[in-house]
Design an enzyme around this catalytic site. Sequence first.
Site, mmCIF file in Angstrom:
data_model
loop_
_atom_site.group_PDB
_atom_site.id
_atom_site.type_symbol
_atom_site.label_atom_id
_atom_site.label_comp_id
_atom_site.label_asym_id
_atom_site.label_seq_id
_atom_site.Cartn_x
_atom_site.Cartn_y
_atom_site.Cartn_z
ATOM 1 N N SER A 134 26.327 -25.620 7.053
ATOM 2 C CA SER A 134 26.829 -26.950 7.356
ATOM 3 C C SER A 134 26.881 -27.084 8.884
ATOM 4 O O SER A 134 25.936 -26.710 9.576
ATOM 5 C CB SER A 134 28.208 -27.132 6.710
ATOM 6 O OG SER A 134 28.764 -28.381 7.020
ATOM 7 N N TYR A 148 24.134 -37.846 10.740
ATOM 8 C CA TYR A 148 24.045 -36.383 10.637
ATOM 9 C C TYR A 148 25.377 -35.826 10.142
ATOM 10 O O TYR A 148 25.410 -34.975 9.244
ATOM 11 C CB TYR A 148 23.689 -35.786 11.992
ATOM 12 C CG TYR A 148 23.717 -34.271 12.017
ATOM 13 C CD1 TYR A 148 22.681 -33.525 11.449
ATOM 14 C CD2 TYR A 148 24.780 -33.587 12.598
ATOM 15 C CE1 TYR A 148 22.711 -32.137 11.475
ATOM 16 C CE2 TYR A 148 24.822 -32.205 12.612
ATOM 17 C CZ TYR A 148 23.777 -31.482 12.051
ATOM 18 O OH TYR A 148 23.821 -30.106 12.061
ATOM 19 N N LYS A 152 26.378 -33.665 6.566
ATOM 20 C CA LYS A 152 27.105 -32.396 6.544
ATOM 21 C C LYS A 152 28.441 -32.532 5.810
ATOM 22 O O LYS A 152 28.876 -31.578 5.138
ATOM 23 C CB LYS A 152 27.313 -31.879 7.970
ATOM 24 C CG LYS A 152 26.012 -31.513 8.680
ATOM 25 C CD LYS A 152 25.232 -30.451 7.906
ATOM 26 C CE LYS A 152 23.984 -29.999 8.646
ATOM 27 N NZ LYS A 152 23.250 -28.946 7.891
#
Length: 286
Positions: A134, A148, A152
Site C-alpha cells: 500500500s 492515488y 491505496k
Amino acid sequence: MRTWFITGGTPGGFGMAYADAALEYGDRVVLTARRPEELADWARTHGDRVLVLPLDVTDPVQVQQAVRAAEERFGGIDVLVNNAGRGWYGSIEGMADTDVRRMFELNFFAVLSVVRAVLPGMRARGSGWIVNMSSVAGLRGIVGFGYYSATKFAIEAVTEVLRAEVAPLGISVLAVEPGAFRTRAYAGFADEPVAEPVAAYRPMLEDVRAAMIEQDGRQPGDPERGVRAVIAAMAQDEPPHRLVLGGSGFDAVIATLEATLNDLRANEPLSRGADFPGRAAGRSAG
C-alpha cells in the site's frame, strides 16, 4: 524453501529488493515485469532458483498464465507480494476520467486479480502469505495525489477484510505502507509537466511536482532495509496487520490517526445523538 511471486519487478524498486532478500534467505523467486528483458542479467546469476515472467497485471489472462507457470515450475506459491503500481498527480476536480480509471485498474483491480489467481493454491495447501504494498497515502490522503490515495485506501480496506476471511484457512495477510523511499518512483515526474485543465489548481500541482523532483534521490527510505523489516514482521509470532515503513512516514501516519481520533471524539455527542432515543448502543456496518 519458500516460493515468492512478486509483481512489479522494475530494477531499483521494491520488487527487486524483495527478490534479492528472498534469495538471500535461500528461497525461490518468480519475478514479473512488463519489460522482463531488463532482468535478464540479474536472473542469469541465480540460475534455476529464479523465474522471470512477462506480466501486465492489468491483463487477467496474463495474470492467470503467470500464476500457472509459477505453480508448474515450483509446485506452488508460498508468498505473494503485490508490488506493481504507480501514482499520477492531479486535482480531484480536474484529473481526466481515463487517468482515474487507469490508476484504479493498475493499483486496485490488478491487485485483486493477482490475489484471486493465487488464493486457490494457497487454500489447497492451507498456508501462505499475501503482502499488499500500500502506501502512507493509504492511511492519510496526499494533496495532489487524491486519486492515488483513493486507490491505496481501497487496498487497505480489501486487505483488512481479506485478512479476516483467509486467517481460518491458514493464510496470513499484511498491508505495507512505505513513505518516501529511494526507488525510481519519483524519477518520472521530471518528464511529466503539469497538464491540469483547471487553472485554479495549477500552482498547487506545480509545487507538488517540484517537491517530487527535488526529493528524487534524497528520499530517506532504504528499500533493502524496508524489505528486511517486512520479513522480520512476517516472522513474528503475532505478525502486525499493517506495517508503516520509514520514520517520516510513521510520524505522519501517527499524527493523522491521532488527529482523526481527536476529531471523532470532539463530536461524540453529535454521533451518539443520531440514534433513536433510548436505543442501546449496537453494531453497525456503517
